[in-house]
Every structure is written in C-alpha cells, then in structure tokens.
Write an enzyme that holds these catalytic residues in place. Structure first.
Site, mmCIF file in Angstrom:
data_model
loop_
_atom_site.group_PDB
_atom_site.id
_atom_site.type_symbol
_atom_site.label_atom_id
_atom_site.label_comp_id
_atom_site.label_asym_id
_atom_site.label_seq_id
_atom_site.Cartn_x
_atom_site.Cartn_y
_atom_site.Cartn_z
ATOM 1 N N TYR A 163 -47.644 -20.673 -58.586
ATOM 2 C CA TYR A 163 -48.499 -21.551 -57.783
ATOM 3 C C TYR A 163 -48.793 -22.871 -58.492
ATOM 4 O O TYR A 163 -48.640 -23.952 -57.908
ATOM 5 C CB TYR A 163 -49.801 -20.821 -57.461
ATOM 6 C CG TYR A 163 -50.781 -21.617 -56.643
ATOM 7 C CD1 TYR A 163 -50.470 -22.011 -55.345
ATOM 8 C CD2 TYR A 163 -52.027 -21.971 -57.158
ATOM 9 C CE1 TYR A 163 -51.376 -22.734 -54.582
ATOM 10 C CE2 TYR A 163 -52.941 -22.684 -56.412
ATOM 11 C CZ TYR A 163 -52.612 -23.070 -55.127
ATOM 12 O OH TYR A 163 -53.502 -23.790 -54.378
ATOM 13 N N ARG A 221 -47.299 -23.663 -38.122
ATOM 14 C CA ARG A 221 -46.264 -22.761 -37.609
ATOM 15 C C ARG A 221 -46.744 -21.923 -36.428
ATOM 16 O O ARG A 221 -46.004 -21.718 -35.469
ATOM 17 C CB ARG A 221 -45.781 -21.828 -38.734
ATOM 18 C CG ARG A 221 -44.967 -22.528 -39.797
ATOM 19 C CD ARG A 221 -44.602 -21.584 -40.931
ATOM 20 N NE ARG A 221 -45.781 -21.138 -41.667
ATOM 21 C CZ ARG A 221 -45.748 -20.305 -42.701
ATOM 22 N NH1 ARG A 221 -44.589 -19.814 -43.108
ATOM 23 N NH2 ARG A 221 -46.858 -19.961 -43.327
ATOM 24 N N SER A 243 -53.493 -30.805 -53.364
ATOM 25 C CA SER A 243 -53.046 -29.982 -54.486
ATOM 26 C C SER A 243 -54.094 -28.896 -54.716
ATOM 27 O O SER A 243 -54.515 -28.226 -53.781
ATOM 28 C CB SER A 243 -52.844 -30.854 -55.737
ATOM 29 O OG SER A 243 -52.397 -30.103 -56.827
ATOM 30 N N LYS A 300 -47.960 -26.969 -57.485
ATOM 31 C CA LYS A 300 -49.033 -27.941 -57.295
ATOM 32 C C LYS A 300 -48.974 -29.072 -58.322
ATOM 33 O O LYS A 300 -49.338 -30.212 -58.017
ATOM 34 C CB LYS A 300 -50.397 -27.229 -57.354
ATOM 35 C CG LYS A 300 -50.657 -26.305 -56.168
ATOM 36 C CD LYS A 300 -50.662 -27.078 -54.851
ATOM 37 C CE LYS A 300 -51.101 -26.215 -53.688
ATOM 38 N NZ LYS A 300 -51.173 -26.966 -52.408
#
Length: 332
Positions: free
Chosen positions: A186, A64, A172, A190
């Site tokens: 989180y 980004r 991951s 994953k």
C-alpha cells in the site's frame, strides 16, 4: 546591535507574510465549475463531491459500482444551492484501460463543460506482512492507486493547459509519507503518487494548473472498515496511536486546499508535522509555508524519532508475544 538584528528579522518575516499572497495561486471559483471525482460513490470521494456541490459546482461522479453511484447521486443532490446544478454518474474502472477513461472524460466534458477540478480518489488498501502478500496484490494496488490516478489526470491535462486553469487532486495517505509495518504494498503505491505529483506540478505550473496531494489519516470509511478485517496486529496497534477522522472533515480540508492551489493537504497536528518533515524538494504555495518548514524541521524530526522508537517497540513486543505463543504450543 542585537536589537537591530531582531528588528530586521521581524521586519523580514512581516514582509514575507505581506508578499506571500501576491505570489500564491488565485483561488479557483467553484460556483459553476465542473468537478470530476473518481471513487466518488462512497467515503472521502463522496464527501468531497458533496462539499463541492454545496459551493455550487457541477459534479461528475466516476466509480465502478453503478448502484452505489446512483445512491451517492441522490445524497449529493440533497445539498444543491440552485436548480441548475447537475450530478452526472459514469460507471468505469479508471485503472484498467486509458482509452476508456479518456472517452468517459470526453463524455463528461460534452455534457458539463471542461473539467475545472479533477479529484483522484479511487483507491484501496491491503495490509499484510511482505512475505504473506501475493505478488498479484502489489500489482493490483499499483494499478488501482497509481495508474487509477494517472489515467484520469492524463485525460484532462491537455484541456486544462489550453484553458490556463485547473486543479488536479491526488488523494494519497499518511502511509504515503512514511512506511509502516504491514503496508509494503500500500505505501509503495501511495509514495508513487507523490513523485508523479511533484514532477507534474513543475510541468503545469506555468499554465496556471495546480496540483494538490492530500495525505488523509485513518478515516472512517467503508474502505477503512474493510482494511481493518485483515490488518496485522502490529499495524493495528501502530494505527491506534492516532485517532480516526470523519470523512467530512477530510473532505473539507482537501477542497479548501485544492481551491487555494496548495500542493500539500493535511489534517491535524500530526498531518502538519508529517508534511513539514517530508517536504523534501516539494513545491511550496507561499513563502510563509517554506519558512515554516525551515523553522520547524529540527523540532519535528526530534518528535518523529520518539514516534519511530515507539513503533519499533510495538513490533518487537508483538514478535516476542508471537514467539512465546508458538513455543507454548510446541511444548503443549
């Protein structure tokens, strides 16, 4: 009779080791290959790009922040092995708009050719107790960590299948192999990657396209430093039971496993044990890998039970300390 059985077993194991390379994927040649790395402006992603560039690959960096991309490009170009290599930078959020991601991949392929390897490294971690996390945090992590891997993969898969060659890497985490205190948002994002990778591997294996899921441990990156700022005490103490790895170490292992077409990529003895313990119905790259999982499962499960007991003990101690502190405040 026992000697005969033992001799047969040894011969069988040796045969497996000899046959295994014959059914394993042909290694991907990186010199001249086009490698796309999302989240490639820092941390593990940048180190993966450097490792591939050292081996002669052409790199497309996707992230980004344009300023960080340009800085990463300068660092990567210092490791060139010939003057034909190119590092292309594209600024885009891979988790927001699939059409935009697809257009970005098309631009990259027009300039550097078809994508030979895609490394999905864009992601973030936020920790906190389940009831303390905003619902928007769960949505954001699923968007960045899961959809941020789905979109680029969807954009490259058709061309890879048509060419009958390709590698897709999903980064991951060890928190994607076991759930830990503070990682309800989180870990879920994953774990989702694992399910995607297993299903996708079954679809694309006949086309000579291979998937790798990497499970790095805690790694010394800017993202890890940011994560530690808000990490609950329990999460921090559990994390401190293992050492923090260098991103260069992690990157080398991931690139090595991706080239070989290995489905699992782990680092160190803890990583090896976790991958064997959580293999489930995951594909294996070689017969020997499957044999090792079968042989070590019982031992590793026993060790894991001691780890879990230790983690539960940490959580209980923290709870007792917190309650003691709260009671002291009330009586003060």
């Amino acid at each position: 009779m026992l000697l005969l059985a033992a001799a047969f077993l040894v011969a069988f194991v040796l045969l497996l080791y000899m046959v295994s390379p014959l059914i394993s994927p042909k290694p991907l040649a990186l010199p001249g290959a086009h490698v796309v790395v999302t989240g490639g402006s820092s941390g593990i992603g940048k180190c993966i790009a450097i490792e591939c560039y050292k081996q002669g690959a052409f790199i497309t960096l996707v992230a980004r922040n344009e300023d960080k991309l340009l800085q990463a490009k300068k660092e990567i170009e210092m490791h060139s092995i010939n003057d034909k290599q190119v590092v292309l930078c594209i600024s885009v959020d891979v988790s927001q708009d699939y059409n935009q991601v697809e257009n970005v991949i098309k631009q990259a392929q027009e300039k550097l050719g078809p994508v030979d390897m895609l490394v999905n490294c864009a992601g973030m971690a936020v920790s906190g107790k389940f009831e303390d996390l905003e619902v928007s945090t769960f949505e954001r992590l699923m968007s960045i960590n899961y959809l941020g891997s789905v979109y680029p993969s969807r954009a490259v898969i058709t061309t890879m299948k048509e060419r009958r060659v390709g590698r897709i890497v999903f980064v991951s985490s060890q928190a994607g192999q076991l759930g830990l205190f503070g990682f309800t948002a989180y870990s879920a994002s994953k774990f989702a990657i694992r399910g995607l990778a297993e299903a996708l591997q079954m679809e694309v294996k006949p086309y000579n396209v291979y998937i790798t899921v990497a499970y790095p441990p805690d790694t010394d990156t800017p993202g890890f430093a940011e994560e530690n700022r808000t990490k609950p005490l329990e999460t921090r103490l559990i994390s401190e039971t293992t050492s923090v790895c260098k991103p260069e170490q992690v990157a080398k292992q991931i690139v090595k496993d991706a080239i070989q077409g290995n489905f699992n990529s782990s680092l160190g003895s803890d990583g090896y044990m976790l991958s064997a313990l959580t293999c489930g119905m995951a594909p294996v790259t070689s017969i020997t890998e499957g044999l090792q999982q079968v042989v070590t499962m019982g031992l590793f499960r026993t060790i894991a039970l001691f780890y879990l007991g230790s983690f539960d003990s940490i959580v209980r101690r923290c709870m007792m300390q917190r309650e003691k502190s709260e009671n002291a405040d009330k009586t003060a």
